[in-house]
Design an enzyme around this catalytic site. Structure first.
Site, PDB file in Angstrom:
ATOM      1  N   HIS A 183       0.842  -1.202   0.000  1.00 29.11           N
ATOM      2  CA  HIS A 183       0.000   0.000   0.000  1.00 29.11           C
ATOM      3  C   HIS A 183       0.877   1.253   0.000  1.00 29.11           C
ATOM      4  O   HIS A 183       0.617   2.214  -0.720  1.00 29.11           O
ATOM      5  CB  HIS A 183      -0.890   0.042   1.247  1.00 29.11           C
ATOM      6  CG  HIS A 183      -1.919  -1.043   1.327  1.00 29.11           C
ATOM      7  ND1 HIS A 183      -2.046  -1.875   2.408  1.00 29.11           N
ATOM      8  CD2 HIS A 183      -2.882  -1.425   0.449  1.00 29.11           C
ATOM      9  CE1 HIS A 183      -3.056  -2.717   2.208  1.00 29.11           C
ATOM     10  NE2 HIS A 183      -3.570  -2.476   1.020  1.00 29.11           N
ATOM     11  N   LYS A 220     -16.205  -7.534   5.465  1.00 26.28           N
ATOM     12  CA  LYS A 220     -15.479  -8.461   6.330  1.00 26.28           C
ATOM     13  C   LYS A 220     -15.455  -7.963   7.780  1.00 26.28           C
ATOM     14  O   LYS A 220     -15.706  -6.807   8.038  1.00 26.28           O
ATOM     15  CB  LYS A 220     -14.047  -8.569   5.800  1.00 26.28           C
ATOM     16  CG  LYS A 220     -13.985  -8.350   4.303  1.00 26.28           C
ATOM     17  CD  LYS A 220     -12.632  -7.884   3.836  1.00 26.28           C
ATOM     18  CE  LYS A 220     -12.666  -7.526   2.353  1.00 26.28           C
ATOM     19  NZ  LYS A 220     -11.436  -7.040   1.806  1.00 26.28           N
ATOM     20  N   ARG A 250      -1.899  -6.447  -8.742  1.00 26.47           N
ATOM     21  CA  ARG A 250      -0.709  -7.243  -8.428  1.00 26.47           C
ATOM     22  C   ARG A 250      -0.554  -8.411  -9.382  1.00 26.47           C
ATOM     23  O   ARG A 250       0.541  -8.860  -9.666  1.00 26.47           O
ATOM     24  CB  ARG A 250      -0.805  -7.778  -6.992  1.00 26.47           C
ATOM     25  CG  ARG A 250      -0.761  -6.710  -5.934  1.00 26.47           C
ATOM     26  CD  ARG A 250      -1.255  -7.224  -4.623  1.00 26.47           C
ATOM     27  NE  ARG A 250      -2.634  -7.677  -4.741  1.00 26.47           N
ATOM     28  CZ  ARG A 250      -3.389  -8.057  -3.729  1.00 26.47           C
ATOM     29  NH1 ARG A 250      -2.893  -8.069  -2.512  1.00 26.47           N
ATOM     30  NH2 ARG A 250      -4.633  -8.439  -3.904  1.00 26.47           N
ATOM     31  N   SER A 301      -2.910  -7.801   2.702  1.00 25.34           N
ATOM     32  CA  SER A 301      -3.182  -7.650   4.138  1.00 25.34           C
ATOM     33  C   SER A 301      -3.614  -8.982   4.732  1.00 25.34           C
ATOM     34  O   SER A 301      -3.239  -9.312   5.863  1.00 25.34           O
ATOM     35  CB  SER A 301      -4.282  -6.620   4.367  1.00 25.34           C
ATOM     36  OG  SER A 301      -3.857  -5.354   3.945  1.00 25.34           O
TER      37      SER A 301
HETATM   38  O1  PNS Z   1      -8.873  -3.280   0.123  1.00 23.77           O
HETATM   39  P1  PNS Z   1     -10.130  -3.811  -0.509  1.00 23.77           P
HETATM   40  O2  PNS Z   1     -10.880  -4.651   0.488  1.00 23.77           O
HETATM   41  O3  PNS Z   1      -9.871  -4.532  -1.800  1.00 23.77           O
HETATM   42  O4  PNS Z   1     -11.036  -2.532  -0.851  1.00 23.77           O
HETATM   43  C1  PNS Z   1     -12.304  -2.659  -1.472  1.00 23.77           C
HETATM   44  C2  PNS Z   1     -13.068  -1.322  -1.387  1.00 23.77           C
HETATM   45  C3  PNS Z   1     -13.237  -0.902   0.064  1.00 23.77           C
HETATM   46  C4  PNS Z   1     -12.301  -0.254  -2.135  1.00 23.77           C
HETATM   47  C5  PNS Z   1     -14.449  -1.520  -2.071  1.00 23.77           C
HETATM   48  O5  PNS Z   1     -15.093  -2.607  -1.498  1.00 23.77           O
HETATM   49  C6  PNS Z   1     -15.341  -0.279  -1.945  1.00 23.77           C
HETATM   50  O6  PNS Z   1     -15.130   0.694  -2.622  1.00 23.77           O
HETATM   51  N1  PNS Z   1     -16.340  -0.358  -1.055  1.00 23.77           N
HETATM   52  C7  PNS Z   1     -17.302   0.709  -0.831  1.00 23.77           C
HETATM   53  C8  PNS Z   1     -18.654   0.393  -1.519  1.00 23.77           C
HETATM   54  C9  PNS Z   1     -18.520   0.635  -3.007  1.00 23.77           C
HETATM   55  O7  PNS Z   1     -18.554   1.762  -3.450  1.00 23.77           O
HETATM   56  N2  PNS Z   1     -18.298  -0.463  -3.772  1.00 23.77           N
HETATM   57  C10 PNS Z   1     -17.931  -0.401  -5.196  1.00 23.77           C
HETATM   58  C11 PNS Z   1     -19.053  -0.136  -6.113  1.00 23.77           C
HETATM   59  S1  PNS Z   1     -20.290  -1.348  -6.026  1.00 23.77           S
END
Ligand code: PNS
Length: 160
Positions: free
Chosen positions: A18, A42, A91, A129
């Site tokens: 990150h 989660k 990645r 993570s």
């Molecule tokens: O680190 P991650 O878990 O891959 O992050 C995912 C994250 C938090 C960026 C994604 O789940 C997110 O943006 N969640 C907020 C709800 C949302 O807008 N979802 C995407 C459009 S449906």
């Protein structure tokens, strides 16, 4: 015009991968908001406040970065903070499908939002993570993968 980018994620906890992406994003944006998702589906190891505090410690002294939390849709949060782009890391090919869908959904929800995919340093491409949490849970050495403050927080969380 100020180019504000959002780097959203769960950051549970923030890793060297990150941090690498944050530094790369700063070369492309004027201002970067690291956006910690409150409602990730989660159950997190660290609370949103703890995750934000760790990111702030890791980025101490780095300019043009803010750490914020968001609840709800990323597309709405982007509007609220005036962000024009979302940064996500790729990645491996396995990341692509989900990221591609999310980028298109975010654009449907906010026409002004572009997603920019960045590739981390090759040595960090295996990092996540969830793997770091697992290594820490079973007593493995996490210091090659995370900042010392994060390693300390993980040791403490797992009672070491
Ligand atoms: O680190 P991650 O878990 O891959 O992050 C995912 C994250 C938090 C960026 C994604 O789940 C997110 O943006 N969640 C907020 C709800 C949302 O807008 N979802 C995407 C459009 S449906």
């Amino acid at each position: 015009m100020t180019r504000t980018a959002l780097y959203p994620g769960s950051f549970d906890p923030v890793t060297n991968g990150h941090e690498d992406l944050i530094r790369r994003s700063l070369a492309l944006a004027d201002r970067l908001i690291v956006a910690v998702a409150v409602n990730a589906a989660k159950t997190p190891l660290f609370s949103v406040e703890e995750r934000m505090a760790l990111i702030r410690e890791v980025l101490a002294g780095v300019e043009r970065v803010e750490v914020r939390s968001f609840d709800g849709l990323l597309a709405d949060f982007a509007r609220e903070v005036g962000a024009m782009m979302v940064v996500r890391g790729l990645r491996a090919v396995s990341d692509f499908e989900y990221e591609f869908q999310m980028a298109l959904m975010n654009r449907k929800l906010n026409q002004d939002l572009e997603t920019m995919f960045l590739v981390p340093d090759l040595n960090l491409t295996f990092l996540s993570s969830s793997l770091v949490r697992e290594v820490a849970r079973f007593g493995g050495e996490v210091s090659p993968f995370v900042h010392p403050v994060v390693a300390k927080a993980l040791h403490k969380r797992f009672g070491r």
